[in-house]
Scaffold this active site. Sequence first.
Site, mmCIF file in Angstrom:
data_model
loop_
_atom_site.group_PDB
_atom_site.id
_atom_site.type_symbol
_atom_site.label_atom_id
_atom_site.label_comp_id
_atom_site.label_asym_id
_atom_site.label_seq_id
_atom_site.Cartn_x
_atom_site.Cartn_y
_atom_site.Cartn_z
ATOM 1 N N GLU A 70 -48.266 62.505 132.514
ATOM 2 C CA GLU A 70 -49.597 63.071 132.315
ATOM 3 C C GLU A 70 -50.639 61.975 132.103
ATOM 4 O O GLU A 70 -51.799 62.119 132.515
ATOM 5 C CB GLU A 70 -49.582 64.025 131.123
ATOM 6 N N VAL A 126 -34.270 70.825 136.242
ATOM 7 C CA VAL A 126 -33.066 70.049 135.945
ATOM 8 C C VAL A 126 -32.490 70.500 134.608
ATOM 9 O O VAL A 126 -33.211 70.996 133.731
ATOM 10 C CB VAL A 126 -33.350 68.529 135.902
ATOM 11 N N ASP A 154 -44.918 73.298 136.101
ATOM 12 C CA ASP A 154 -43.721 73.215 135.268
ATOM 13 C C ASP A 154 -42.974 74.539 135.362
ATOM 14 O O ASP A 154 -43.587 75.615 135.348
ATOM 15 C CB ASP A 154 -44.106 72.937 133.813
#
Length: 351
Positions: free
Chosen positions: A295, A114, A203
């Site tokens: 996390e 994003v 990620d």
Amino acid sequence: MALFPFCKRPSGPVRKTRLQLVLYCFLLSLIIYFLQGRKASVRVESPHSFFHASGADNAEEMADMTVSKAAAPQTPQATPWGAPLVWGNSRNSAWGRAKFAQRGVRTGLLALVVGTYARFIRRFLSSAERHFLPGQMVTYYILTDNPRSLDPSMELGPERELKVVPVAELPGWDRLAYRRMALLVDAIRNEIGSEVQYLFCADIDQEFVAPVREEIFGDLVATLHPELYGMPQNAFPYEVEEASSACVDDDEGDYYYTSEFYGGLVSEVHRLAQACSLLILQDQAKGIMARGLEESYLNRYLIDHRPTCVLSPEYSCWDSALTADVPVQRLVSLGRQCGASDMTMKDQYKC
């Protein structure tokens, strides 16, 4: 008169000569014994006569191999509950690769992209093409608010495909942290769950720099945080707010896991994401957000549901004063490296 005249005890010069002879013999024996001991020690230190016979260069190579082996760090091969702790070059990893090499497993690699993180997409995918499960069937899933960031389309290898999953724009880290697990749940339920057997979440601001092969397969796979590996349990940044659903008591927890790379069977990843999403919603209703964002909830889940496969920090690393030394870096965080103030490091990672 003596009965045995030949045994008569000598005296004078004869006696002195015999004593000298005994002493000479004793000293000679000591010298011979010492010399034989030196030769034996030389043979023990260099038993590889084959390498000497084949030339001095080979002998030097053998010496280098011996030094390297002696200097190799000791790395645990299993967790306290018996799950494999994966180091890519270990014998156990080689066995794991052989186990899955011929199975024809299709695996998904999912990343959420994003805002400005779109600049990392091509580097991430290019590195995955080189190093992520080479020779296996892989589907890349890019969840993004800007599908056009992938134009023009990339050329992929055989049995590799790319699927773009549009998502609504999620500005800001706080909002993204609230929604990330829920987006993963929706993606698995709507499409991914029926298309792949294994799914790994990463990620997007990372780069594969060395092979990541079938040794990573397991029912539920988590990766050790590189800055907290080897640290005492009381140093782990678990959530301590008792009102939070992510709270971890003092006597809980074995490791601290990173959210930058995790996965497993698609059904297990769906179960994990669903549970974490529920915990986040519970805290959101109370106006709470754990300090480690998603996390923290991931670690809470993995304490209650221990991973069946734990990846060493080789599979999530970056250079910092706290990062554990690993034999091989396989997946590195560009976001952290490029965010550093060290210009040499930025040049090294082509930021």
